[in-house]
Write an enzyme that holds these catalytic residues in place. Sequence first.
Site, PDB file in Angstrom:
ATOM      1  N   ASP A 184     -43.925 -38.347   1.120  1.00 55.26           N
ATOM      2  CA  ASP A 184     -45.190 -37.826   0.398  1.00 55.26           C
ATOM      3  C   ASP A 184     -46.458 -37.919   1.592  1.00 55.26           C
ATOM      4  O   ASP A 184     -46.533 -39.147   1.885  1.00 55.26           O
ATOM      5  CB  ASP A 184     -45.522 -38.377  -0.965  1.00 55.26           C
ATOM      6  CG  ASP A 184     -46.475 -37.791  -1.487  1.00 55.26           C
ATOM      7  OD1 ASP A 184     -47.362 -36.867  -1.292  1.00 55.26           O
ATOM      8  OD2 ASP A 184     -46.959 -38.316  -2.774  1.00 55.26           O
ATOM      9  N   HIS A 186     -49.414 -36.364   0.835  1.00 57.27           N
ATOM     10  CA  HIS A 186     -50.771 -36.325  -0.173  1.00 57.27           C
ATOM     11  C   HIS A 186     -51.717 -35.626   0.508  1.00 57.27           C
ATOM     12  O   HIS A 186     -52.956 -35.708   0.321  1.00 57.27           O
ATOM     13  CB  HIS A 186     -51.375 -37.742  -0.058  1.00 57.27           C
ATOM     14  CG  HIS A 186     -51.048 -38.553  -1.559  1.00 57.27           C
ATOM     15  ND1 HIS A 186     -52.105 -39.239  -2.287  1.00 57.27           N
ATOM     16  CD2 HIS A 186     -49.811 -38.380  -2.293  1.00 57.27           C
ATOM     17  CE1 HIS A 186     -51.729 -39.598  -3.325  1.00 57.27           C
ATOM     18  NE2 HIS A 186     -50.376 -39.241  -3.518  1.00 57.27           N
ATOM     19  N   GLU A 210     -43.301 -33.782   1.233  1.00 53.65           N
ATOM     20  CA  GLU A 210     -44.151 -33.509  -0.108  1.00 53.65           C
ATOM     21  C   GLU A 210     -45.622 -33.262   0.419  1.00 53.65           C
ATOM     22  O   GLU A 210     -46.157 -34.128   1.120  1.00 53.65           O
ATOM     23  CB  GLU A 210     -44.048 -34.437  -1.081  1.00 53.65           C
ATOM     24  CG  GLU A 210     -45.024 -34.206  -2.395  1.00 53.65           C
ATOM     25  CD  GLU A 210     -44.720 -35.219  -3.426  1.00 53.65           C
ATOM     26  OE1 GLU A 210     -45.637 -35.522  -4.188  1.00 53.65           O
ATOM     27  OE2 GLU A 210     -43.737 -35.822  -3.525  1.00 53.65           O
ATOM     28  N   GLU A 236     -47.638 -30.434  -7.375  1.00 58.92           N
ATOM     29  CA  GLU A 236     -48.267 -31.420  -8.584  1.00 58.92           C
ATOM     30  C   GLU A 236     -49.794 -31.009  -8.653  1.00 58.92           C
ATOM     31  O   GLU A 236     -50.257 -31.379  -9.767  1.00 58.92           O
ATOM     32  CB  GLU A 236     -48.058 -32.939  -7.900  1.00 58.92           C
ATOM     33  CG  GLU A 236     -49.024 -33.451  -6.865  1.00 58.92           C
ATOM     34  CD  GLU A 236     -48.942 -34.630  -6.428  1.00 58.92           C
ATOM     35  OE1 GLU A 236     -49.670 -35.677  -6.663  1.00 58.92           O
ATOM     36  OE2 GLU A 236     -47.799 -34.972  -5.779  1.00 58.92           O
ATOM     37  N   ASP A 258     -46.336 -30.694 -12.802  1.00 56.85           N
ATOM     38  CA  ASP A 258     -46.437 -31.851 -13.563  1.00 56.85           C
ATOM     39  C   ASP A 258     -46.420 -31.362 -15.115  1.00 56.85           C
ATOM     40  O   ASP A 258     -47.310 -30.606 -15.308  1.00 56.85           O
ATOM     41  CB  ASP A 258     -47.592 -32.449 -12.922  1.00 56.85           C
ATOM     42  CG  ASP A 258     -47.785 -33.853 -13.688  1.00 56.85           C
ATOM     43  OD1 ASP A 258     -47.551 -34.109 -15.036  1.00 56.85           O
ATOM     44  OD2 ASP A 258     -47.897 -34.830 -13.053  1.00 56.85           O
ATOM     45  N   HIS A 285     -43.107 -33.555 -11.181  1.00 57.03           N
ATOM     46  CA  HIS A 285     -43.888 -34.651 -10.639  1.00 57.03           C
ATOM     47  C   HIS A 285     -44.369 -35.400 -11.946  1.00 57.03           C
ATOM     48  O   HIS A 285     -44.483 -34.959 -13.210  1.00 57.03           O
ATOM     49  CB  HIS A 285     -45.263 -34.073 -10.310  1.00 57.03           C
ATOM     50  CG  HIS A 285     -46.123 -35.161  -9.645  1.00 57.03           C
ATOM     51  ND1 HIS A 285     -47.332 -35.424 -10.726  1.00 57.03           N
ATOM     52  CD2 HIS A 285     -46.462 -35.820  -8.653  1.00 57.03           C
ATOM     53  CE1 HIS A 285     -48.200 -36.350 -10.053  1.00 57.03           C
ATOM     54  NE2 HIS A 285     -47.406 -36.505  -8.890  1.00 57.03           N
TER      55      HIS A 285
END
Length: 382
Positions: A184, A186, A210, A236, A258, A285
Amino acid sequence: MKITRVETFAVPPRWLFCRIETDDGLVGWGEPVVEGRAATVRTAVHELAEQFLVGADPLRVEDHWQLMTKGSFYRGGPVLSSAVAGLDQALWDIAGKAFGAPAHQLLGGPVRERARAYCWVGGDAPAEVRDQVAAQVEAGFTAVKMNGSGRMDRLPNVADLRRIAARAEAAREALGPEGDFAVDFHGRFSVAGAIRAVGVLEPYAPMFVEEPVLPEHTHLLERVTGATSLPVATGERLFSRAEVLPALRAGVAVLQPDLSHAGGLSETRRIAALAETYDVAIAPHCPLGPLALAASLQLAFCTPNFLIQEQSIGIHYHSGAELLDYVADPEVFRFHAGHLLRPTGPGLGVEIDERAVRAADGTAESWHNPVWRHPDGSFAEW
């Protein structure tokens, strides 16, 4: 049957639950929350409930979703879509209980009997990563996820790239060729920085990379997907079919809606169907609580293009409470060789310990994500 009351509960570590009560005794639970904005979402839940739900038939689930998402001139965004998500989950919970079936049975029935799950690992140094991944392998998991980096300049330098590669190498060594790890980022990189960072991961073959760029740069994501053979994931922070469409067109391999942000079961079911037309897998997510996970599993078991389920049991940053603290019977969340079995209980398939939830309400500290800065004092993406 009519809805008589909607309640919300702010509970540790950073979650918000909602409870919909009906005049014939059926109760549905959901989890509407934006991490760090629980109080704001709580207000939105009650506004929507008062305007559209109280006094209405709870079994008109789709009609309620339409009204809650379209009944105002100003629509969308994470706060409103998360409020809708939790209420939608609770309505599906009631519907399942009314018909005596799991929600996934009402959505077409099961397409699998178990769902693969992954857990998070922390650790900044490669040795820590290796040890934590090995511990999860020992516990029976076949997949993990980890952050690709800490605070990062938009363009990583050579030392940054070496650290990213070292962490990936440590994970691969602990997992061997049969296991999977996801990385991830971010959204901490620019597009050019993401291409560099993803490139150094290629020898270690992560399951997916991700959020290499921020969701507001989804229109640039094709530059990343076109520069790598690795599967790219995002979603997400995308909350509707309209918002995920540019990512699908950009060539992502995995979408991560999500269930507590993207409009609940109703909308994520449609997102999954849209993704299927692009040959894209779904990996919901879910670093949240028991109701978000329960709703995610209902989606997993009726979705042909489901890939793997995120879950937060034992996650490293929970403080003050754990997911199973609010569940009357934790058996539904027991892992079997890194998988969760198909829930057969009605509705969302999980029984909430209402006494524990009511006792915990109001005891959660106000949680906000960290604010990072670069050495020069400017804002840095967390």
